[in-house]
Design a protein around this motif. Structure first.
Motif, PDB file in Angstrom:
ATOM      1  N   ALA A  54       0.822  -1.206   0.000  1.00  0.00           N
ATOM      2  CA  ALA A  54       0.000   0.000   0.000  1.00  0.00           C
ATOM      3  C   ALA A  54       0.858   1.258   0.000  1.00  0.00           C
ATOM      4  O   ALA A  54       1.987   1.259   0.479  1.00  0.00           O
ATOM      5  CB  ALA A  54      -0.922  -0.008   1.219  1.00  0.00           C
ATOM      6  N   SER A  55       0.268   2.332  -0.526  1.00  0.00           N
ATOM      7  CA  SER A  55       0.925   3.638  -0.528  1.00  0.00           C
ATOM      8  C   SER A  55      -0.134   4.718  -0.558  1.00  0.00           C
ATOM      9  O   SER A  55      -1.188   4.552  -1.172  1.00  0.00           O
ATOM     10  CB  SER A  55       1.832   3.786  -1.745  1.00  0.00           C
ATOM     11  OG  SER A  55       2.392   5.094  -1.769  1.00  0.00           O
ATOM     12  N   GLY A  56       0.174   5.822   0.090  1.00  0.00           N
ATOM     13  CA  GLY A  56      -0.710   6.978   0.051  1.00  0.00           C
ATOM     14  C   GLY A  56      -0.223   8.041  -0.905  1.00  0.00           C
ATOM     15  O   GLY A  56      -0.917   9.010  -1.169  1.00  0.00           O
ATOM     16  N   ASP A  57       0.995   7.865  -1.439  1.00  0.00           N
ATOM     17  CA  ASP A  57       1.512   8.890  -2.348  1.00  0.00           C
ATOM     18  C   ASP A  57       2.173   8.304  -3.589  1.00  0.00           C
ATOM     19  O   ASP A  57       3.076   8.880  -4.158  1.00  0.00           O
ATOM     20  CB  ASP A  57       2.458   9.848  -1.612  1.00  0.00           C
ATOM     21  CG  ASP A  57       3.616   9.147  -0.935  1.00  0.00           C
ATOM     22  OD1 ASP A  57       3.761   7.924  -1.113  1.00  0.00           O
ATOM     23  OD2 ASP A  57       4.379   9.817  -0.234  1.00  0.00           O
ATOM     24  N   GLY A  58       1.709   7.166  -4.015  1.00  0.00           N
ATOM     25  CA  GLY A  58       2.219   6.560  -5.244  1.00  0.00           C
ATOM     26  C   GLY A  58       3.396   5.643  -4.974  1.00  0.00           C
ATOM     27  O   GLY A  58       3.920   5.590  -3.866  1.00  0.00           O
TER      28      GLY A  58
END
Length: 137
Positions: free
Chosen positions: A88-92
């Motif tokens: 998972a990532s919140g900023d790409g």
């Protein structure tokens, strides 16, 4: 069996965005945060809190199952070690992360918060640090 969501983080200044991303990841399964160590951050980001301080805060968030050290920017070893189903990532994603996920067979989970678009974040630790510095003048 429960799905494992692996979320690499620096988590220097925790914002509501961090908490919301963790909560969204928890909707998919058990959240394991790969907390970047001082060595991993060398030459990448400056942090104001120690690894132990950042870890303590993350462990207090109810949707976090486990916080583990991520000693390199590349998370491939931890994806295998913790048998992650999602990265998972919140900023790409960085290219190395995409390659690591493919190698492990993880699905990529790019978490956008309500009201966010790619390139337009609601919360920014860097912005908060900048505002602190400006207000200190």
């Amino acid at each position: 069996p429960c799905m494992i969501v692996y979320l690499p983080m620096t988590a220097d200044i925790i914002t509501p965005g961090h908490v919301r991303i963790i909560k969204k990841c928890a909707e998919r399964g058990e959240v394991i945060i790969g907390l970047l160590t001082k060595d991993a951050l060398k030459g990448y980001k400056e942090v104001v809190m120690s690894y132990e301080e950042r870890k303590e805060i993350l462990e207090a968030i109810k949707w976090v199952s486990k916080v583990v050290p991520q000693p390199h920017l590349n998370c491939a070893n931890n994806l295998f070690k913790y048998n992650a189903d999602f990265l998972a990532s919140g900023d790409g994603f960085e290219l190395d992360e995409i390659k690591a996920a493919r190698l492990k067979g993880c699905k990529l989970l790019n978490v956008l918060l309500d009201g966010e678009t790619k390139g337009r974040k609601l919360y920014s630790s860097a912005d908060i640090k900048r505002r602190i510095i400006e207000n200190a003048k």
